[in-house]
Design a protein around this motif. Structure first.
Motif, PDB file in Angstrom:
ATOM      1  N   LEU A  85       0.826  -1.205   0.000  1.00 50.23           N
ATOM      2  CA  LEU A  85       0.000   0.000   0.000  1.00 50.23           C
ATOM      3  C   LEU A  85       0.861   1.256   0.000  1.00 50.23           C
ATOM      4  O   LEU A  85       0.520   2.248  -0.649  1.00 50.23           O
ATOM      5  CB  LEU A  85      -0.942  -0.006   1.202  1.00 50.23           C
ATOM      6  N   GLY A 109      -4.082  -1.304  -4.605  1.00 47.46           N
ATOM      7  CA  GLY A 109      -5.149  -0.958  -3.694  1.00 47.46           C
ATOM      8  C   GLY A 109      -5.402  -2.131  -2.765  1.00 47.46           C
ATOM      9  O   GLY A 109      -4.686  -3.141  -2.791  1.00 47.46           O
ATOM     10  N   VAL A 110      -6.448  -2.035  -1.940  1.00 46.91           N
ATOM     11  CA  VAL A 110      -6.733  -3.086  -0.967  1.00 46.91           C
ATOM     12  C   VAL A 110      -7.025  -4.412  -1.668  1.00 46.91           C
ATOM     13  O   VAL A 110      -6.490  -5.461  -1.290  1.00 46.91           O
ATOM     14  CB  VAL A 110      -7.910  -2.676  -0.076  1.00 46.91           C
ATOM     15  N   GLU A 147     -10.198  -9.918   1.040  1.00 47.35           N
ATOM     16  CA  GLU A 147     -10.161  -8.516   1.465  1.00 47.35           C
ATOM     17  C   GLU A 147     -10.617  -8.389   2.914  1.00 47.35           C
ATOM     18  O   GLU A 147     -10.048  -7.610   3.683  1.00 47.35           O
ATOM     19  CB  GLU A 147     -11.046  -7.669   0.553  1.00 47.35           C
ATOM     20  N   ARG A 205      -8.457  -6.818   5.963  1.00 43.80           N
ATOM     21  CA  ARG A 205      -8.915  -5.686   6.767  1.00 43.80           C
ATOM     22  C   ARG A 205      -8.874  -6.016   8.255  1.00 43.80           C
ATOM     23  O   ARG A 205      -8.453  -5.199   9.082  1.00 43.80           O
ATOM     24  CB  ARG A 205     -10.329  -5.281   6.348  1.00 43.80           C
ATOM     25  N   SER A 242      -7.800   0.894   9.289  1.00 41.92           N
ATOM     26  CA  SER A 242      -8.189   0.145   8.102  1.00 41.92           C
ATOM     27  C   SER A 242      -7.132   0.348   7.023  1.00 41.92           C
ATOM     28  O   SER A 242      -6.373   1.335   7.056  1.00 41.92           O
ATOM     29  CB  SER A 242      -9.547   0.624   7.590  1.00 41.92           C
ATOM     30  N   PRO A 243      -7.042  -0.542   6.033  1.00 47.31           N
ATOM     31  CA  PRO A 243      -6.069  -0.330   4.949  1.00 47.31           C
ATOM     32  C   PRO A 243      -6.258   1.009   4.247  1.00 47.31           C
ATOM     33  O   PRO A 243      -5.276   1.668   3.888  1.00 47.31           O
ATOM     34  CB  PRO A 243      -6.341  -1.501   4.004  1.00 47.31           C
ATOM     35  N   LYS A 244      -7.504   1.441   4.041  1.00 46.69           N
ATOM     36  CA  LYS A 244      -7.743   2.717   3.360  1.00 46.69           C
ATOM     37  C   LYS A 244      -7.270   3.901   4.211  1.00 46.69           C
ATOM     38  O   LYS A 244      -6.707   4.869   3.688  1.00 46.69           O
ATOM     39  CB  LYS A 244      -9.223   2.856   3.010  1.00 46.69           C
ATOM     40  N   HIS A 245      -7.505   3.825   5.520  1.00 50.88           N
ATOM     41  CA  HIS A 245      -7.053   4.910   6.408  1.00 50.88           C
ATOM     42  C   HIS A 245      -5.527   4.944   6.442  1.00 50.88           C
ATOM     43  O   HIS A 245      -4.914   6.018   6.441  1.00 50.88           O
ATOM     44  CB  HIS A 245      -7.624   4.708   7.806  1.00 50.88           C
ATOM     45  N   ALA A 295      -3.575   4.120   4.009  1.00 53.77           N
ATOM     46  CA  ALA A 295      -3.134   4.706   2.746  1.00 53.77           C
ATOM     47  C   ALA A 295      -3.304   6.226   2.757  1.00 53.77           C
ATOM     48  O   ALA A 295      -2.456   6.954   2.218  1.00 53.77           O
ATOM     49  CB  ALA A 295      -3.910   4.093   1.582  1.00 53.77           C
ATOM     50  N   ARG A 296      -4.388   6.734   3.363  1.00 57.80           N
ATOM     51  CA  ARG A 296      -4.587   8.188   3.435  1.00 57.80           C
ATOM     52  C   ARG A 296      -3.448   8.855   4.217  1.00 57.80           C
ATOM     53  O   ARG A 296      -2.915   9.886   3.793  1.00 57.80           O
ATOM     54  CB  ARG A 296      -5.925   8.507   4.114  1.00 57.80           C
ATOM     55  N   GLU A 330      -8.237  15.819   1.431  1.00 53.75           N
ATOM     56  CA  GLU A 330      -7.712  14.820   2.353  1.00 53.75           C
ATOM     57  C   GLU A 330      -6.688  15.441   3.303  1.00 53.75           C
ATOM     58  O   GLU A 330      -6.637  15.111   4.495  1.00 53.75           O
ATOM     59  CB  GLU A 330      -7.067  13.690   1.553  1.00 53.75           C
TER      60      GLU A 330
END
Length: 267
Positions: free
Chosen positions: A162, A168-169, A180, A184, A194-197, A199-200, A234
């Protein structure tokens, strides 16, 4: 800038645990300035000392938003940034329980953490930087083995995918041969986010590393944003101000920088 932060050589005994060691001091030019603690997806051990007035050894969990505080000359601060995903192995607690928390290290290691802080309290910054890694390597607990190690290694491999911005996830899960949902769950337990958080935060840290020298549009592309508007939105959520305001020094009101009352004085 008023802050002198430099890397410390990593002893061999710490390389398996930590991604970086550094020591920071605030000089007279930093008096009264607003200093920044960036968002960070890693857990960090922080030893802060005011010679003659005690010390504190704390765990800073993953930080989901920037913090701003007022610089005060005198104290020195040594930071040991844990490899992302290694929190449970070192502290015996999942990272999700430490998010946006600052806790005494003695909560996890007991009296040895307090004794370590007392021994380091009255050292000069140069001495502290030289001795910190050596002494920390001597008190590290044995890591977990077996399935726990395999789980943490999987999380670490996912963070590298990541961070590289190449997956992506869903793509990361496929490359690691897990679902997935399983990825997670492992991520929230091992990283705290989380993976998305994750990455942010990683994207914002990439922008901050080059914010003073590169155009925002170029940084947006290189950090993996859709466009500059995506970067700005962001960035504002995690930093409290838009990128241009940060560059101009228009920062949120700072708060005092201190440790929990339970460890504010180790004498």
């Amino acid at each position: 800038m008023g802050v002198d932060e430099r890397a410390i050589e990593m002893p061999d005994g710490l390389r398996a645990w930590f991604s970086g060691l550094s020591i920071a001091t605030v000089d007279d030019h930093g008096r009264g300035q607003t200093l920044l603690d960036e968002p960070d997806h890693a857990t960090t051990l922080v030893l802060r000392a005011v010679p003659g007035h005690g010390s504190e050894f704390v765990v800073m969990g993953p930080r989901t938003r920037a913090r701003y505080h007022v610089g005060r000359p005198g104290p020195w601060c040594v930071k040991a940034r844990l490899h992302t995903g290694w929190t449970r192995r070192l502290l015996g607690r999942p990272a999700r329980e430490l998010v946006d928390q600052v806790l005494p290290l003695s909560t996890f290691w007991g009296e040895p953490a307090n004794r370590f802080a007392r021994e380091m309290a009255d050292l000069a910054p140069g001495q502290a930087g030289a001795l910190f890694g050596q002494r920390l390597a001597a008190v590290l607990p044995a890591g977990e083995q077996g399935s726990s190690l395999e789980r943490d290694q999987l999380v670490r491999e996912a963070t590298m995918l990541l961070s590289a911005g190449t997956a992506g996830v869903a793509a990361a899960a496929r490359r690691l041969h897990v679902s997935e949902r399983h990825l997670r769950d492992l991520f929230v337990d091992g990283v705290g986010l989380s993976p998305k958080h994750f990455a942010r935060i990683d994207r914002v840290r990439t922008v901050l590393a080059h914010a003073g020298v590169r155009p925002w549009a170029d940084l947006a592309t290189e950090a993996g944003y859709y466009d500059q508007a995506h970067l700005t939105g962001e960035f504002r959520r995690l930093m409290g101000v838009p990128p241009a305001a940060l560059r101009r020094g228009e920062l949120p009101a700072p708060t005092p920088c201190h440790a929990p009352a339970a460890v504010r004085r180790q004498t």
